[in-house]
Write a protein that holds these residues in place. Structure first.
Motif, PDB file in Angstrom:
ATOM      1  N   GLY A 104      24.109   2.352   2.086  1.00  0.00           N
ATOM      2  CA  GLY A 104      23.378   2.319   3.355  1.00  0.00           C
ATOM      3  C   GLY A 104      21.933   2.721   3.119  1.00  0.00           C
ATOM      4  N   GLY A 105      21.011   2.156   3.905  1.00  0.00           N
ATOM      5  CA  GLY A 105      19.598   2.530   3.728  1.00  0.00           C
ATOM      6  C   GLY A 105      18.869   1.608   2.776  1.00  0.00           C
ATOM      7  N   GLY A 106      19.563   0.575   2.301  1.00  0.00           N
ATOM      8  CA  GLY A 106      18.867  -0.459   1.534  1.00  0.00           C
ATOM      9  C   GLY A 106      18.711  -0.158   0.053  1.00  0.00           C
ATOM     10  N   GLU A 107      19.406   0.863  -0.474  1.00  0.00           N
ATOM     11  CA  GLU A 107      19.322   1.114  -1.918  1.00  0.00           C
ATOM     12  C   GLU A 107      20.506   0.456  -2.620  1.00  0.00           C
ATOM     13  N   ASN A 108      20.355   0.258  -3.936  1.00  0.00           N
ATOM     14  CA  ASN A 108      21.484  -0.326  -4.659  1.00  0.00           C
ATOM     15  C   ASN A 108      21.559   0.172  -6.095  1.00  0.00           C
ATOM     16  N   ALA A 109      22.716  -0.059  -6.722  1.00  0.00           N
ATOM     17  CA  ALA A 109      22.889   0.175  -8.163  1.00  0.00           C
ATOM     18  C   ALA A 109      23.724  -1.009  -8.649  1.00  0.00           C
ATOM     19  N   ILE A 110      23.413  -1.497  -9.851  1.00  0.00           N
ATOM     20  CA  ILE A 110      24.055  -2.754 -10.279  1.00  0.00           C
ATOM     21  C   ILE A 110      24.636  -2.609 -11.688  1.00  0.00           C
ATOM     22  N   CYS A 161      28.808  -8.666  -4.609  1.00  0.00           N
ATOM     23  CA  CYS A 161      28.086  -7.592  -3.909  1.00  0.00           C
ATOM     24  C   CYS A 161      29.083  -6.767  -3.095  1.00  0.00           C
ATOM     25  N   VAL A 162      29.093  -5.484  -3.321  1.00  0.00           N
ATOM     26  CA  VAL A 162      29.995  -4.618  -2.550  1.00  0.00           C
ATOM     27  C   VAL A 162      29.172  -3.564  -1.807  1.00  0.00           C
ATOM     28  N   SER A 163      29.555  -3.338  -0.564  1.00  0.00           N
ATOM     29  CA  SER A 163      28.871  -2.298   0.220  1.00  0.00           C
ATOM     30  C   SER A 163      29.682  -1.022   0.097  1.00  0.00           C
ATOM     31  N   VAL A 164      29.056   0.018  -0.394  1.00  0.00           N
ATOM     32  CA  VAL A 164      29.798   1.262  -0.634  1.00  0.00           C
ATOM     33  C   VAL A 164      29.113   2.437   0.068  1.00  0.00           C
ATOM     34  N   PRO A 165      29.936   3.425   0.519  1.00  0.00           N
ATOM     35  CA  PRO A 165      29.318   4.584   1.177  1.00  0.00           C
ATOM     36  C   PRO A 165      28.544   5.436   0.180  1.00  0.00           C
ATOM     37  N   ARG A 166      29.007   5.470  -1.097  1.00  0.00           N
ATOM     38  CA  ARG A 166      28.321   6.215  -2.163  1.00  0.00           C
ATOM     39  C   ARG A 166      28.783   5.649  -3.491  1.00  0.00           C
ATOM     40  N   LEU A 167      28.082   5.989  -4.567  1.00  0.00           N
ATOM     41  CA  LEU A 167      28.472   5.506  -5.896  1.00  0.00           C
ATOM     42  C   LEU A 167      29.700   6.286  -6.367  1.00  0.00           C
ATOM     43  N   PRO A 168      30.631   5.616  -7.083  1.00  0.00           N
ATOM     44  CA  PRO A 168      31.816   6.341  -7.560  1.00  0.00           C
ATOM     45  C   PRO A 168      31.454   7.376  -8.617  1.00  0.00           C
ATOM     46  N   ARG A 169      32.208   8.500  -8.587  1.00  0.00           N
ATOM     47  CA  ARG A 169      32.063   9.481  -9.674  1.00  0.00           C
ATOM     48  C   ARG A 169      33.021   9.081 -10.776  1.00  0.00           C
ATOM     49  N   LEU A 170      32.899   9.702 -11.951  1.00  0.00           N
ATOM     50  CA  LEU A 170      33.766   9.378 -13.080  1.00  0.00           C
ATOM     51  C   LEU A 170      35.232   9.552 -12.670  1.00  0.00           C
ATOM     52  N   GLY A 171      36.051   8.542 -12.900  1.00  0.00           N
ATOM     53  CA  GLY A 171      37.487   8.623 -12.607  1.00  0.00           C
ATOM     54  C   GLY A 171      37.834   8.377 -11.152  1.00  0.00           C
ATOM     55  N   GLU A 172      36.840   8.060 -10.334  1.00  0.00           N
ATOM     56  CA  GLU A 172      37.103   7.914  -8.907  1.00  0.00           C
ATOM     57  C   GLU A 172      37.094   6.445  -8.478  1.00  0.00           C
ATOM     58  N   ASN A 173      37.950   6.083  -7.513  1.00  0.00           N
ATOM     59  CA  ASN A 173      37.897   4.761  -6.883  1.00  0.00           C
ATOM     60  C   ASN A 173      37.211   4.911  -5.530  1.00  0.00           C
ATOM     61  N   VAL A 174      36.181   4.117  -5.298  1.00  0.00           N
ATOM     62  CA  VAL A 174      35.556   4.124  -3.970  1.00  0.00           C
ATOM     63  C   VAL A 174      35.878   2.785  -3.317  1.00  0.00           C
ATOM     64  N   ILE A 175      36.422   2.795  -2.116  1.00  0.00           N
ATOM     65  CA  ILE A 175      36.756   1.536  -1.436  1.00  0.00           C
ATOM     66  C   ILE A 175      35.499   0.992  -0.772  1.00  0.00           C
ATOM     67  N   PHE A 193       4.841  -4.662   2.884  1.00  0.00           N
ATOM     68  CA  PHE A 193       5.010  -4.967   4.308  1.00  0.00           C
ATOM     69  C   PHE A 193       6.224  -4.224   4.854  1.00  0.00           C
ATOM     70  N   ARG A 194       6.085  -3.781   6.105  1.00  0.00           N
ATOM     71  CA  ARG A 194       7.216  -3.107   6.755  1.00  0.00           C
ATOM     72  C   ARG A 194       8.158  -4.166   7.293  1.00  0.00           C
ATOM     73  N   VAL A 195       9.387  -4.173   6.782  1.00  0.00           N
ATOM     74  CA  VAL A 195      10.412  -5.094   7.293  1.00  0.00           C
ATOM     75  C   VAL A 195      11.699  -4.281   7.443  1.00  0.00           C
ATOM     76  N   ALA A 196      12.689  -4.853   8.114  1.00  0.00           N
ATOM     77  CA  ALA A 196      13.984  -4.172   8.239  1.00  0.00           C
ATOM     78  C   ALA A 196      14.776  -4.464   6.970  1.00  0.00           C
ATOM     79  N   ALA A 197      14.595  -3.626   5.951  1.00  0.00           N
ATOM     80  CA  ALA A 197      15.246  -3.871   4.651  1.00  0.00           C
ATOM     81  C   ALA A 197      16.729  -3.546   4.733  1.00  0.00           C
ATOM     82  N   VAL A 198      17.536  -4.451   4.189  1.00  0.00           N
ATOM     83  CA  VAL A 198      18.987  -4.273   4.205  1.00  0.00           C
ATOM     84  C   VAL A 198      19.506  -4.140   2.772  1.00  0.00           C
ATOM     85  N   ASP A 199      18.962  -4.993   1.880  1.00  0.00           N
ATOM     86  CA  ASP A 199      19.445  -5.006   0.495  1.00  0.00           C
ATOM     87  C   ASP A 199      18.299  -5.485  -0.406  1.00  0.00           C
TER      88      ASP A 199
END
Ligand SMILES: Cc1cc2nc3c(=O)[nH]c(=O)nc-3n(C[C@H](O)[C@H](O)[C@H](O)COP(=O)(O)O)c2cc1C
Length: 542
Positions: A309-315, A224-238, A469-475
């Protein structure tokens, strides 16, 4: 001994009308499964009462040998007293009593003979001594003594020596009972007065037996990696964080079921590597049966959930050894699948293996829950064999073959539309908003008749929206898996659809409150507490 001194308090589990399924047979299936798990000594024994033409009653203990929506089956000698009475008066009553739960189930109806073919099919499964004794015994007649019976059995043995023992004409299918579909389940009321310390402590609800569930699915090691945004083609996201954790829909759902209090057994394939070994240890520690987890020469699968951030993901997932699960390995688990209270599976395994498992389960009358995730080529074929289909909106859209639109109303329409693929029940999950469910026309029609007579109020809904239910969703990773487990757990315990979806929503919401699929998979107490007091999602309050 004064029998009037023998007493105890009936303080075991209560019966909540809201939790009754609309179909009595579903309740019977759940209670029988609990009885089998609690006490292996004759849980299928019941008392059959018949009456002769003059109305004089008689009763005896028999073993149930089959049941479905059409009725309850037992086998006997057609010359017996019960059979003679039934020939004169086809009305009969049946009572199951399961003292471990202070439960009885009463069934009344009209008895018919089963077909010859059905009798012969069952007779062929009996052990040889039982087959021979069916030939030897004249049931309900005075026996001339043990020696005479043994001689008759030996004679039958000689007569059929070396060959198959055929079903006798005078024995067999004593009744596929076409019931008037009134099944009355009575539970002793909870004791009203307070207990004193000298009285027996009742078994707590949590001691209810762990029902077996067969889970066919994947074991995937998640990075599991936490990223600021999804990488674009050819890009490295730390990534700002890395966490290695056990995952895979199969493992997640099996662990989620174990935490809720079921006894899951995972049918899966892992690599001959450290990840595979670590999966076995983790699953065993969680209470998941691993004897049907095979080892492949292909490495254990891995996944890379990218958490925004905001509890969304891509896998991204490489299924690895999960795709080595062969239909033959599933076939080898036939006995365990057939003995389960439910089969739960997803599509991170080869489709032919999934379909093999479903065919075995259906053949054995085991309810099949298919979480059609991810949608793979040919997923529709798997849907056809499912009793309950669970999908998210994206998967529903893929199965529907086009956009289903936004919002609860569209999801409701989509869930109803997906019946055309085959499943009688469809559930579409809607993330934090909750889920919609739809029970096809076939399921709803009998309800009024089934529970008529003022026995109890029953759920009349055929579907609807159940807010989350309303919860503090993280992931949200693993939330769908927790949902499926909650749904299966509820249904095998006889919970009606709406509260079952509600508990599933609670499981899904809680699973999203920590990073990683398994970290926050809830136990039943936590899920039930959220149902009892959690804040529901509402369109207005978002
Ligand atoms: C635990 C138990 C299970 C039994 N199961 C059966 C059965 O499945 N079929 C049957 O014909 N008799 C079964 N019997 C025997 C019946 O109770 C009964 O004695 C026999 O069928 C003759 O009954 P009748 O004379 O009333 O026809 C069972 C008895 C016991 C104690």
């Amino acid at each position: 001994m004064d029998v009037s001194d023998l007493r105890r308090e009936y303080m075991l589990a209560g019966l909540d009308e809201r939790h009754l399924p609309p179909e009595p047979i579903a309740q019977f299936r759940a209670w029988l499964a609990e009885a089998v798990a609690a006490d292996p000594l004759d849980p299928t024994a019941m008392t059959l009462a018949t009456a002769d033409a003059a109305g004089r009653p008689s009763a005896r203990v028999l073993l149930l040998k089959g049941y479905d929506e059409r009725g309850f089956v037992f086998f006997t000698n057609y010359g017996s007293r019960k059979a003679r009475e039934l020939a004169a008066n086809a009305h009969a009553a049946m009572v199951f009593h399961w003292p471990a739960f202070d439960r009885q189930v009463r069934i009344e109806g009209v008895v018919e003979k089963t077909s010859r073919a059905e009798s012969a099919a069952y007779f062929a499964t009996r052990p040889l001594p039982s087959q021979l004794s069916a030939w030897a015994s004249r049931q309900s007649e005075p026996a001339g003594g043990r020696a005479e019976l043994e001689a008759a059995q030996a004679q039958a043995g000689e007569r059929f020596a070396g060959g198959e023992v055929p079903v006798p004409d005078f024995w067999g299918g004593a009744g596929r009972r076409r019931l008037d579909r009134r099944a009355v389940a009575a539970l002793k009321a909870r004791a009203a007065r307070p207990r004193t310390s000298r009285e027996r402590t009742p078994r707590p609800m949590s001691a209810s037996p762990r029902l077996p569930v067969a889970v066919v699915g994947s074991c995937i090691m998640d990075f599991c990696v936490s990223v600021p945004r999804l990488p674009r083609l050819g890009e490295n996201v730390i990534a700002s964080g890395l966490r290695v954790a056990h995952g895979g829909k199969g493992a997640n759902q099996a662990v989620a079921l174990a935490r809720l209090g079921a006894a899951p057994r995972l049918i899966a394939s892992v690599g001959d590597d450290d990840f595979g070994r670590s999966f076995r240890t983790m699953l065993r520690d969680e209470g998941v049966g691993v004897d049907l987890v095979g080892t492949s020469t292909v490495p254990t699968g891995i996944g890379v959930p990218m958490i925004l951030g905001g509890g969304e993901n891509a896998i991204v997932v490489a299924l690895g050894a999960a795709m080595s699960l062969r239909p033959e390995a599933v076939g080898a688990a036939r006995r365990e699948i057939a003995a389960a209270s439910a089969l739960l599976l997803q599509l991170e395994v080869p489709l032919d293996s999934a379909i093999t498992a479903m065919a075995i389960a259906r053949g054995a009358g085991v309810e099949v829950f298919l979480n059609a995730a991810p949608i793979v080529e040919g997923a529709e074929a798997a849907c056809r064999a499912a009793d309950v289909l669970v999908v998210n909106e994206t998967e529903a859209e893929a199965l529907a073959g086009g956009g289903i639109g936004d919002g609860v109303e569209s999801a409701l329409r989509a869930s109803a539309d997906l019946h055309r693929l085959g499943p009688p029940v469809v559930v579409v999950t809607l993330g934090e908003r909750g889920a919609v469910w739809s029970a096809g026309a076939g399921l709803g029609t009998a309800r009024g008749a089934v529970w008529s007579g003022g026995v109890r109020r029953c759920e009349t809904e055929r579907g609807g929206f159940v807010p989350g239910f309303r919860v503090a969703a993280v992931d949200p990773t693993g939330a769908g898996d927790a949902f499926c487990a909650g749904l299966v757990w509820s249904r095998i315990h006889g919970v009606a659809w709406r509260p079952a979806v509600e508990l599933a929503n609670a499981c899904g919401a809680l699973a999203a409150t920590a990073v990683g699929a398994m970290t926050a998979l809830p136990d039943r107490a936590a899920a039930e507490a959220l149902v009892a007091s959690g804040e529901r999602w509402s369109a207005a309050g978002r």
